[in-house]
Scaffold this motif. Structure first.
Motif: not given
Length: 361
Positions: A139, A141, A152, A177, A179, A258, A260, A303
């Motif tokens: 991933p 982010h 990451c 995002d 996540d 993103a 996740g 993610e």
């Protein structure tokens, strides 16, 4: 048509003998098999397998990807970082930042992961497909330009955006995002860029511990920290009352999510209670907004998500919704997870916090 970008080589990224998040030693017995990363390949591989079994993958435009070139990587990461990463990768692996171990060939796999996101972004911007999902691994982010962090190793989404901009394909982009951990890397990269809006919905004070607070004076960033225990009602309310209005006001040409899947109830690295239906519903919210403001251009970049059993059902729900497919993978935990959702008192508490953030904006 919905695109699906993946590559088996991304599943071969490995952290080696690394007992992540577990203080092995003293009275703590080593993990079976010598340890390993919670960020393992099985959540992703099992998602692909589930889509094969249900037939969903046959409804998608499936593509691979190519590694990001050094020229493209340099748009976000300095040469010194790339050189150190490549050298360690060629020497058999190691760790350069915080909680980011990698094995031999880790550099090339990370560049491929970024390339999958980049190719998905460009395919959507060129009109080759309506939207796309990139099953990227490792991933990205949490990654800062010169500091890898939290599994990451390269800033996948930022790299994809900057390459597309360099090729004249877009200008104004929003990154959402969801996540469960704060997207600190993406936020930091674009903190001073008025043409990139970054939004992060995350469990407060989970990871990283020192970032992700709500700020009333942020111009191109919105953090939505949710209390541990937040579930389906809270997530959809945060989207409706905070995220969607901000996206609409910003007016991007492209929305990158993103994606996740670690806010799910059984995830070992979170304490939130989202379900596969939560992710499906949030996906529909984004798609409906994108249809109104940016021609439906949405790219999902995978993610986090660390439940081998449940991530595939969450991912399947997201991708089926993106494709407008009737092919479903019934959630085997749906009945039990509904019973484990927060009660009315907790929801009222969480919604009051969301309303306070909305008022402050």
């Amino acid at each position: 048509m919905t695109g699906f970008f993946w590559d088996e080589r991304c599943f071969w990224h490995a952290g080696g003998n690394y007992a992540q998040m577990v203080p092995v030693g003293g009275l703590v017995q080593p993990i079976a098999g010598g340890g390993g990363l919670p960020e393992d390949p099985e959540t992703k591989r099992r998602l692909v397998n589930l889509m094969r079994v249900t037939g969903l993958i046959g409804e998608l435009k499936v593509r691979g990807g190519a590694e990001m070139t050094r020229e493209d990587l340099l748009r976000v990461h300095p040469a010194a970082y790339l050189d150190a990463f490549k050298s360690a990768s060629d020497a058999g692996g190691g760790e350069l930042g915080l909680r980011t171990p990698f094995g031999p060939g880790g550099y090339e796999i990370a560049a491929l992961s970024a390339g999958l996101v980049g190719d998905a972004v460009e395919a959507v911007l060129r009109g080759e497909m309506g939207n796309a999902y990139a099953l990227s691994r490792p991933p990205g982010h949490h990654c800062l330009p010169d500091w890898p962090n939290g599994f990451c190793l390269m800033a996948n989404i930022a790299l994809a955006i900057e390459r597309a901009r360099a090729r004249g394909l877009c200008h104004r982009v929003a990154v959402l995002d969801w996540d469960v951990h704060h997207g600190n890397g993406t936020e930091a990269i674009y903190a001073a860029d008025p043409d990139t809006l970054t939004i992060s919905i995350h469990q407060e004070r989970n990871y990283p511990l020192d970032t992700g607070a709500f700020e009333t004076d942020a111009q191109a960033n919105l953090n939505v920290p949710l209390p541990p225990g937040s579930g389906h009602v809270t997530y959809l309310a945060a989207m409706e009352r905070l995220v969607l209005p901000r996206l609409h006001a910003f007016g991007p040409e492209l929305i990158v999510v993103a994606c996740g899947l670690d806010a799910a109830l059984p995830d070992p690295l979170s304490q939130t209670l989202a379900t596969a239906e939560t992710f499906r519903a949030m996906t529909r919210q984004v798609l409906d907004l994108a249809a109104d403001i940016c021609g439906g251009r949405v790219v999902m970049a995978h993610e986090g998500g660390y439940s081998e059993v449940y991530v595939p059902f969450c991912g399947h729900a997201v991708i089926a919704e993106m494709a407008g497919s009737r092919t479903i993978a019934p959630d085997p935990f749906a009945e039990a997870f509904v019973l484990r959702q927060p009660g009315a008192d907790f929801d009222a508490f969480a919604l009051a916090r969301i309303d306070a953030m909305a008022a402050a904006m």
